[in-house]
Design a protein around this motif. Sequence first.
Motif, PDB file in Angstrom:
ATOM      1  N   SER A 210       5.661 -14.581  -7.660  1.00 32.44           N
ATOM      2  CA  SER A 210       5.151 -13.087  -7.573  1.00 32.44           C
ATOM      3  C   SER A 210       5.726 -12.204  -8.738  1.00 32.44           C
ATOM      4  O   SER A 210       6.672 -12.603  -9.218  1.00 32.44           O
ATOM      5  CB  SER A 210       5.455 -12.526  -6.007  1.00 32.44           C
ATOM      6  OG  SER A 210       4.812 -13.041  -5.313  1.00 32.44           O
TER       7      SER A 210
ATOM      8  N   LYS B 111       6.613  -8.057  -9.524  1.00 35.67           N
ATOM      9  CA  LYS B 111       6.767  -6.772  -8.922  1.00 35.67           C
ATOM     10  C   LYS B 111       6.099  -5.880 -10.187  1.00 35.67           C
ATOM     11  O   LYS B 111       6.413  -5.933 -11.137  1.00 35.67           O
ATOM     12  CB  LYS B 111       8.428  -6.435  -8.701  1.00 35.67           C
ATOM     13  CG  LYS B 111       8.447  -5.123  -8.056  1.00 35.67           C
ATOM     14  CD  LYS B 111      10.019  -4.983  -7.530  1.00 35.67           C
ATOM     15  CE  LYS B 111      10.030  -3.717  -6.888  1.00 35.67           C
ATOM     16  NZ  LYS B 111      11.196  -3.483  -6.112  1.00 35.67           N
TER      17      LYS B 111
ATOM     18  N   ARG C  93      -3.264   1.884   2.928  1.00 35.53           N
ATOM     19  CA  ARG C  93      -2.342   1.733   4.012  1.00 35.53           C
ATOM     20  C   ARG C  93      -2.907   1.610   5.477  1.00 35.53           C
ATOM     21  O   ARG C  93      -2.721   0.715   6.290  1.00 35.53           O
ATOM     22  CB  ARG C  93      -1.476   2.621   3.852  1.00 35.53           C
ATOM     23  CG  ARG C  93      -0.562   2.673   3.141  1.00 35.53           C
ATOM     24  CD  ARG C  93       0.487   3.894   2.941  1.00 35.53           C
ATOM     25  NE  ARG C  93       1.402   3.787   4.182  1.00 35.53           N
ATOM     26  CZ  ARG C  93       1.832   4.804   4.657  1.00 35.53           C
ATOM     27  NH1 ARG C  93       2.005   6.118   3.968  1.00 35.53           N
ATOM     28  NH2 ARG C  93       2.653   4.775   5.600  1.00 35.53           N
TER      29      ARG C  93
ATOM     30  N   ALA D  38      -4.942  -1.582   5.723  1.00 35.48           N
ATOM     31  CA  ALA D  38      -4.049  -2.678   5.749  1.00 35.48           C
ATOM     32  C   ALA D  38      -3.547  -2.909   6.975  1.00 35.48           C
ATOM     33  O   ALA D  38      -3.460  -3.953   7.609  1.00 35.48           O
ATOM     34  CB  ALA D  38      -2.695  -2.581   5.036  1.00 35.48           C
ATOM     35  N   ALA D  39      -3.497  -1.720   8.030  1.00 30.00           N
ATOM     36  CA  ALA D  39      -2.899  -1.764   9.208  1.00 30.00           C
ATOM     37  C   ALA D  39      -4.082  -2.186  10.300  1.00 30.00           C
ATOM     38  O   ALA D  39      -3.650  -2.904  11.031  1.00 30.00           O
ATOM     39  CB  ALA D  39      -2.346  -0.390   9.681  1.00 30.00           C
TER      40      ALA D  39
ATOM     41  N   ASN E 217      -4.508  -6.128   9.784  1.00 24.06           N
ATOM     42  CA  ASN E 217      -3.594  -6.899   9.772  1.00 24.06           C
ATOM     43  C   ASN E 217      -3.033  -7.541   8.652  1.00 24.06           C
ATOM     44  O   ASN E 217      -2.709  -8.924   8.809  1.00 24.06           O
ATOM     45  CB  ASN E 217      -3.465  -7.862  11.130  1.00 24.06           C
ATOM     46  CG  ASN E 217      -2.777  -7.700  12.262  1.00 24.06           C
ATOM     47  OD1 ASN E 217      -1.916  -6.758  12.180  1.00 24.06           O
ATOM     48  ND2 ASN E 217      -3.013  -8.347  13.117  1.00 24.06           N
ATOM     49  N   GLN E 218      -3.157  -6.989   7.522  1.00 27.79           N
ATOM     50  CA  GLN E 218      -2.776  -7.424   6.076  1.00 27.79           C
ATOM     51  C   GLN E 218      -1.552  -6.799   5.439  1.00 27.79           C
ATOM     52  O   GLN E 218      -1.515  -5.385   5.885  1.00 27.79           O
ATOM     53  CB  GLN E 218      -4.104  -7.538   5.313  1.00 27.79           C
ATOM     54  CG  GLN E 218      -5.206  -8.310   5.918  1.00 27.79           C
ATOM     55  CD  GLN E 218      -6.275  -8.484   4.830  1.00 27.79           C
ATOM     56  OE1 GLN E 218      -6.290  -8.988   3.845  1.00 27.79           O
ATOM     57  NE2 GLN E 218      -7.419  -7.866   5.218  1.00 27.79           N
ATOM     58  N   SER E 219      -0.916  -7.342   4.525  1.00 31.29           N
ATOM     59  CA  SER E 219      -0.196  -6.626   3.853  1.00 31.29           C
ATOM     60  C   SER E 219      -0.563  -5.982   2.649  1.00 31.29           C
ATOM     61  O   SER E 219      -1.846  -6.176   2.207  1.00 31.29           O
ATOM     62  CB  SER E 219       0.964  -7.612   3.378  1.00 31.29           C
ATOM     63  OG  SER E 219       0.424  -8.320   2.253  1.00 31.29           O
ATOM     64  N   ILE E 220      -0.139  -4.680   2.448  1.00 31.10           N
ATOM     65  CA  ILE E 220      -0.847  -4.269   1.266  1.00 31.10           C
ATOM     66  C   ILE E 220      -0.775  -4.908  -0.004  1.00 31.10           C
ATOM     67  O   ILE E 220      -1.548  -4.971  -0.917  1.00 31.10           O
ATOM     68  CB  ILE E 220       0.223  -2.629   1.030  1.00 31.10           C
ATOM     69  CG1 ILE E 220      -0.241  -1.924   1.965  1.00 31.10           C
ATOM     70  CG2 ILE E 220      -0.163  -2.034  -0.475  1.00 31.10           C
ATOM     71  CD1 ILE E 220       0.633  -0.473   2.094  1.00 31.10           C
ATOM     72  N   SER E 221       0.537  -5.722  -0.396  1.00 26.12           N
ATOM     73  CA  SER E 221       0.570  -6.679  -1.560  1.00 26.12           C
ATOM     74  C   SER E 221      -0.594  -7.642  -1.622  1.00 26.12           C
ATOM     75  O   SER E 221      -1.191  -8.010  -2.422  1.00 26.12           O
ATOM     76  CB  SER E 221       1.936  -7.525  -1.224  1.00 26.12           C
ATOM     77  OG  SER E 221       2.117  -8.478  -2.417  1.00 26.12           O
ATOM     78  N   GLY E 222      -0.710  -8.151  -0.259  1.00 21.49           N
ATOM     79  CA  GLY E 222      -1.970  -8.903  -0.364  1.00 21.49           C
ATOM     80  C   GLY E 222      -3.372  -8.445  -0.717  1.00 21.49           C
ATOM     81  O   GLY E 222      -4.343  -9.018  -1.316  1.00 21.49           O
TER      82      GLY E 222
END
Length: 70
Positions: free
Chosen positions: A3, A5, A19, A22-23, A26-31
């Motif tokens: 990865s 940054k 955000r 993502a919530a 159920n995923q990350s913001i990065s993903g």
Amino acid sequence: MASVKISSKVEEKVWDELREFAAESNQSISGLLTEAIQEYLLRRRIRPEVMEHLEDSIRDNEELGRLLAE
């Protein structure tokens, strides 16, 4: 996979929507950002005339798409 940054600025409203999504999913913001960048690059690298035909087809079949979504 390694990865990297990054640092960037986005509009606050867009960030809040990301955000929230993502919530909800159920995923990350990065993903989500990685997926969005991959899709953007794929879409931009497709020949414009191919995209025009795809968009025409989607528009021509909009009602069918709505029916299928139900």
